[in-house]
Design a protein around this motif. Sequence first.
Motif, PDB file in Angstrom:
ATOM      1  N   UNK A  91       0.843  -1.199   0.000  1.00 43.58           N
ATOM      2  CA  UNK A  91       0.000   0.000   0.000  1.00 43.58           C
ATOM      3  C   UNK A  91       0.877   1.248   0.000  1.00 43.58           C
ATOM      4  N   UNK A  92       0.445   2.265  -0.760  1.00 42.06           N
ATOM      5  CA  UNK A  92       1.089   3.573  -0.739  1.00 42.06           C
ATOM      6  C   UNK A  92       0.001   4.610  -0.533  1.00 42.06           C
ATOM      7  N   UNK A  93       0.193   5.446   0.467  1.00 47.86           N
ATOM      8  CA  UNK A  93      -0.813   6.450   0.808  1.00 47.86           C
ATOM      9  C   UNK A  93      -0.170   7.835   0.812  1.00 47.86           C
ATOM     10  N   UNK A  94      -0.847   8.791   0.163  1.00 45.48           N
ATOM     11  CA  UNK A  94      -0.393  10.181   0.218  1.00 45.48           C
ATOM     12  C   UNK A  94      -0.887  10.771   1.533  1.00 45.48           C
ATOM     13  N   UNK A  95       0.039  11.345   2.311  1.00 50.34           N
ATOM     14  CA  UNK A  95      -0.312  11.836   3.637  1.00 50.34           C
ATOM     15  C   UNK A  95       0.179  13.262   3.812  1.00 50.34           C
ATOM     16  N   UNK A  96      -0.550  14.021   4.628  1.00 50.93           N
ATOM     17  CA  UNK A  96      -0.137  15.369   4.993  1.00 50.93           C
ATOM     18  C   UNK A  96       0.126  16.243   3.786  1.00 50.93           C
ATOM     19  N   UNK A  97       1.211  17.008   3.808  1.00 54.27           N
ATOM     20  CA  UNK A  97       1.492  17.958   2.712  1.00 54.27           C
ATOM     21  C   UNK A  97       2.125  17.304   1.486  1.00 54.27           C
ATOM     22  N   UNK A  98       2.226  15.960   1.478  1.00 55.02           N
ATOM     23  CA  UNK A  98       2.815  15.307   0.311  1.00 55.02           C
ATOM     24  C   UNK A  98       3.758  14.185   0.646  1.00 55.02           C
ATOM     25  N   UNK A  99       3.658  13.655   1.867  1.00 58.74           N
ATOM     26  CA  UNK A  99       4.441  12.484   2.236  1.00 58.74           C
ATOM     27  C   UNK A  99       3.864  11.246   1.548  1.00 58.74           C
ATOM     28  N   UNK A 100       4.719  10.257   1.350  1.00 58.16           N
ATOM     29  CA  UNK A 100       4.247   8.945   0.896  1.00 58.16           C
ATOM     30  C   UNK A 100       4.461   7.950   2.028  1.00 58.16           C
ATOM     31  N   UNK A 101       3.380   7.408   2.552  1.00 56.72           N
ATOM     32  CA  UNK A 101       3.459   6.352   3.554  1.00 56.72           C
ATOM     33  C   UNK A 101       3.400   5.007   2.834  1.00 56.72           C
ATOM     34  N   UNK A 102       4.433   4.202   3.005  1.00 55.47           N
ATOM     35  CA  UNK A 102       4.599   2.986   2.205  1.00 55.47           C
ATOM     36  C   UNK A 102       4.607   1.762   3.109  1.00 55.47           C
ATOM     37  N   UNK A 103       3.754   0.792   2.785  1.00 53.97           N
ATOM     38  CA  UNK A 103       3.683  -0.464   3.523  1.00 53.97           C
ATOM     39  C   UNK A 103       4.151  -1.607   2.623  1.00 53.97           C
ATOM     40  N   UNK A 104       5.055  -2.422   3.156  1.00 49.68           N
ATOM     41  CA  UNK A 104       5.623  -3.538   2.411  1.00 49.68           C
ATOM     42  C   UNK A 104       4.707  -4.762   2.521  1.00 49.68           C
ATOM     43  N   UNK A 105       4.612  -5.531   1.470  1.00 50.17           N
ATOM     44  CA  UNK A 105       3.835  -6.771   1.486  1.00 50.17           C
ATOM     45  C   UNK A 105       4.516  -7.795   2.387  1.00 50.17           C
ATOM     46  N   UNK A 106       3.716  -8.520   3.181  1.00 52.00           N
ATOM     47  CA  UNK A 106       4.268  -9.542   4.066  1.00 52.00           C
ATOM     48  C   UNK A 106       5.108 -10.551   3.287  1.00 52.00           C
ATOM     49  N   UNK A 107       4.613 -10.963   2.143  1.00 53.33           N
ATOM     50  CA  UNK A 107       5.311 -11.958   1.335  1.00 53.33           C
ATOM     51  C   UNK A 107       6.704 -11.481   0.945  1.00 53.33           C
ATOM     52  N   UNK A 108       6.816 -10.196   0.612  1.00 54.91           N
ATOM     53  CA  UNK A 108       8.109  -9.644   0.210  1.00 54.91           C
ATOM     54  C   UNK A 108       9.090  -9.657   1.381  1.00 54.91           C
ATOM     55  N   UNK A 109       8.590  -9.383   2.588  1.00 56.24           N
ATOM     56  CA  UNK A 109       9.459  -9.389   3.772  1.00 56.24           C
ATOM     57  C   UNK A 109      10.062 -10.773   3.975  1.00 56.24           C
ATOM     58  N   UNK A 110       9.215 -11.790   3.968  1.00 60.52           N
ATOM     59  CA  UNK A 110       9.688 -13.148   4.250  1.00 60.52           C
ATOM     60  C   UNK A 110      10.596 -13.654   3.134  1.00 60.52           C
ATOM     61  N   UNK A 111      10.258 -13.354   1.881  1.00 61.86           N
ATOM     62  CA  UNK A 111      11.101 -13.793   0.757  1.00 61.86           C
ATOM     63  C   UNK A 111      12.494 -13.174   0.842  1.00 61.86           C
TER      64      UNK A 111
END
Length: 592
Positions: free
Chosen positions: A76-96
């Motif tokens: 997931x990528x979310x635009x936050x505040x004045x233009x930040x990008x909040x980025x969440x990594x996929x669980x599968x990618x972490x374990x791989x």
Amino acid sequence: MASVTSLAASVNQRVADALSAALPEAGAADPLLRRSDRADFQANGMLALAKKLKGNPRELAAQVVDAIGESDVLKEIEVSGPGFLNITIADEAIVKTLAERAADARLGVPYAASPGTTVIDYAQPNVAKEMHVGHLRSAVIGAAMVEILEFTGEKVIRRHHIGDWGTQFGMLIQYLTEHPHELDHEGGEGAEVSGEEAASNLNRLYKASRALFDSDEEFKERARRRVVDLQAGDEQTLAMWQRFVDESKIYFYSVFNKLDMDVRDPDIVGESGYNAMLEETCRLLEESGVAVRSEGALCVFFDDVKGPDGNPVPLIVKKSDGGYGYAATDLSAIRDRVQNLGADTLLYVVDVRQSLHFKMVFETARRAGWLDDKAHAVQLAFGTVLGKDGKPFKTRAGETVRLVDLLDEAIDRATTVVREKNNEKIALTEEEIVENGTQIGIGAVKYADLSTSASRDYKFDLDQMVSLNGDTSVYLQYAYARIQSIKRRAGETRPVAHPELPLAPAERALGLHLDGFAEVIAEAAASYEPHRLAAYLYQLASHLTTFYDQCQVVSADNPAEVVENRLFLCDLTGRTLHQGMALLGIRTPERL
């Protein structure tokens, strides 16, 4: 195995590519990616770029998200505040990614792209003198940097620039000449000598010769003549001098062994090792105009180094009486290390109070052409060891603390802790209690030093150092031992990565931190800051504690694949702790 690209590096590259695609006119732009408590990562680079281009940062951030598109790494990528990008990594990618690290003996840590040759000057005791608490930091910090740099692929040459020359040896040699049995050993010639006996011999002889030197003018004169004989290379005088060096090495090695440090004879090149170069060094400096005569002495002057009276304070290379200063030896050592050893980097682990001396020495070497763009020198300056009262560490009598006494007390304290924690469930033998106490005590001393920025002073507090709570090596060692206990309880069940499983928050936090190991090694090596690695390992142990509290590992209530995946996270955490602590020179007992 090829190095593993970290999730942070992968995400940073994707966002940078998207920035270039969304705004090609901006050229290459830094996403300014960092870890965040609002998501896994946050990219802040859109704000500065939008300001530069006089655009709306939120609109730019939305364009970047569109340009990134679908990805198996990003959940997931979310635009936050004045233009930040909040980025969440996929669980599968972490374990791989972690599975790739686990498959590599180096845990995915790459070798440096262009390794060179570094000479590290550290652990510099003085011949015929006992090591004290002031010798601790150079030894501990230097040994850690040797391990960290070698792990990155750098060729490291150790140098222990011991104080084995100077006028005091005239006094010592003359006294030994007149009292020839003062260095005899209890078991006679050829007997094995303990470090404590060697230290006792040297300490007794030094005190006796000093007392005679201060009270007997005739002896003082004989001692001064003996200095001339030593400098002239008189065979008998050199043989007596060698006895002091050999006796001192017995003592040095006993202390370094207690510190669990690898110090080898070929690495010890003291002040005497450069005697043959001193005259040539002075001649080269004078002929090139780098050094000039001033009041009979050979000096190097600097525009920015002045005394309280406003007059220039020179670096004295050769004294007016013809004797050589420390600068002549240090400059000769630079010539040897660059020209003969082929060093790209000279790293000096030396007290911060010597910073001005080394600043002048390095600048002199640059002016002479011995240091340049291809070879440079760095002082890794360290602060003072303080007592609990915040003052320089002393005994109650106000004397300097012997290093061996300090280490013995640390081992005794740690052994007491291990014995108190031992029970029927742990069932350590007496031999294991003693061995673990030694490893924990020495580890506690080292970690207290290495977990503090080298340039800062730090308080030596053994009660805190051997505590199971807080930022201590004992906390990290217990974290490692806990993992080994979990693996033993798991019996035949093996660690296996299962990328298809969803991760609990504590699993995600532990996994993402594990993925940063290679980057912190690179940072610690590049900046000569072992405390960065110590901080990373403490955070790793803290993540493990939270994981252990929130996620049952070995449980009949969990599906087999969940148990295997959690064992996999434990196993990789244990391997990372073990490798990281080893780079700091700290052992990790299997059972505590």
